[in-house]
Design an enzyme around this catalytic site. Structure first.
Site, short mmCIF file in Angstrom:
data_model
loop_
_atom_site.label_atom_id
_atom_site.label_comp_id
_atom_site.label_asym_id
_atom_site.label_seq_id
_atom_site.Cartn_x
_atom_site.Cartn_y
_atom_site.Cartn_z
N SER A 146 58.97 112.14 -25.75
CA SER A 146 60.36 111.74 -25.78
C SER A 146 60.76 111.21 -27.16
O SER A 146 60.69 111.95 -28.14
CB SER A 146 60.62 110.70 -24.69
OG SER A 146 62.00 110.49 -24.52
N ASP A 211 64.75 117.41 -15.80
CA ASP A 211 64.85 116.20 -16.61
C ASP A 211 66.31 115.76 -16.67
O ASP A 211 67.17 116.48 -17.18
CB ASP A 211 64.33 116.50 -18.03
CG ASP A 211 64.10 115.24 -18.85
OD1 ASP A 211 64.91 114.29 -18.73
OD2 ASP A 211 63.12 115.20 -19.62
N HIS A 240 61.77 113.27 -16.29
CA HIS A 240 61.47 112.82 -17.64
C HIS A 240 60.16 112.05 -17.75
O HIS A 240 59.45 112.16 -18.74
CB HIS A 240 62.61 111.95 -18.16
CG HIS A 240 62.56 111.73 -19.65
ND1 HIS A 240 62.74 112.75 -20.55
CD2 HIS A 240 62.33 110.61 -20.39
CE1 HIS A 240 62.64 112.28 -21.79
NE2 HIS A 240 62.39 110.98 -21.71
#
Length: 350
Positions: A146, A211, A240
């Site tokens: 991320s 996500d 996610h």
């Protein structure tokens, strides 16, 4: 306007758990230890100075069988204590050494988090691998999750002999997470879309198709821009913060690590590593939709981190158990070396 937007983007990017999930204590002889985690003989706890003047905490997980080292940059709503068990499990199952670190302002690292500080943080961690552990650049795999894809790609774009890169639920840029902009603005942060073409080693992209924080179009576009593509993994139904729960996550990651480990010369890696560039892998293992993630929060979400951190901890506990279970279930298929007991890690050096 630009400065204000950049500041807003930065505020949405960083959610260090508060309070931190661990403390650092000094034992007799000067050895450091982390509290609130299981103590392991194969883990070194370190404090590293950055060129920005801050001091960050890192953990180096040693694996005696490893030939490669993973430098892991975690997501925005976690700290080293929450990632610790997962790091140890990855070290076992991927047969790698692993260095994880907390960004400036996270955990027991000093200072305040910012984009430029994360660049200095990963440089300090990378320098530690070279100078303290004698790891060569060509034996290092950078792993960015991320927000961690930002410092990962920034460093990868400046290294010419890096072994490989893994991008886990990556972002195109900070601004693109919040707004559907079509161009890069000077005030944007983590401009991964502009840096990925500069990376000259094999890149694996992993992203969940469901996500709801960073749309998986971010991962797809970054993969399309890679110079040396490896077969990506699009996890059907993955959100996610839950990709480690899917069996194909560890299976595909092991396959990638094995491929780059066996590769002899970097200039020949693209041909030898690309399993099927034209047919990206899409998993068929659909899970229940996970709880909303907090890594790179959506524009409309409150900027409080307590509940976010608790959610991340729950999922990382599940992820740790999932990695252990998946290793058992995939041994017969992948036929790896004889599996070691994932509970007893005294022979280790993730």
């Amino acid at each position: 306007m630009g400065a204000m937007t950049s500041t807003v983007a930065a505020k949405f990017a960083f959610f260090p758990p508060n309070p931190p999930s661990y403390r650092v204590e000094e034992e007799e002889g000067g050895r450091l230890r982390m509290t609130d985690v299981s103590e392991r003989e194969n883990v070194d706890v370190l404090k590293l100075k950055t060129k920005k003047g801050t001091e960050i905490v890192a953990a180096y997980v040693k694996n005696k069988t490893a030939s490669l080292t993973l430098l892991y940059s975690h997501g925005n709503a976690a700290d080293l204590g929450q990632m610790y068990d997962l790091f140890c499990e990855l070290s076992i199952h991927l047969r790698v050494n692993l260095l994880g670190y907390d960004y400036t302002g996270y955990g027991q690292s000093t200072g305040k988090p910012s984009e430029q500080n994360t660049y200095a943080d990963i440089e300090a961690a990378y320098r530690c691998l070279l100078e303290t552990y004698g790891v060569k650049e060509e034996d290092i795999i950078l792993y960015g999750q991320s927000v961690g894809s930002g410092p990962t790609l920034d460093l990868a774009s400046r290294l010419s002999r890096l072994r490989a890169v893994v991008l886990h639920s990556p972002i195109l840029s900070g601004l693109r997470v919040m707004y559907p902009v079509k161009r890069t603005y000077w005030f944007d942060i983590y401009k991964n879309i502009d840096k990925i073409p500069l990376v000259r080693c094999p890149v694996l992209v992993i992203h969940g198709t469901a996500d709801d924080v960073v749309d998986y179009s971010h991962g797809k576009q970054l993969w399309e821009l890679c110079v040396e593509k490896y077969e990506p993994l699009w996890i059907k139904g993955g959100n996610h913060c839950d990709l480690e729960l899917y069996p194909e996550y560890i299976r595909h990651l092991k396959k990638f690590i094995s491929a780059v480990e066996k590769s002899g010369r970097l200039k020949n890696m693209q041909g030898s590593l690309t399993d099927n560039d034209s047919k990206p892998r899409v998993s068929t293992d659909c899970r229940e939709k996970s709880r909303p993630s907090t890594d790179v929060p959506e524009h409309s979400r409150p900027s409080t981190s307590t509940e976010k951190s608790r959610t991340s901890v729950d999922k990382r506990e599940k992820a740790k158990k999932s990695v252990e279970n998946v290793e058992k279930s995939t041994n017969a298929v992948d036929q790896p070396e004889k599996a070691r007991n994932s509970i007893d890690r005294s022979d280790l050096e993730v």
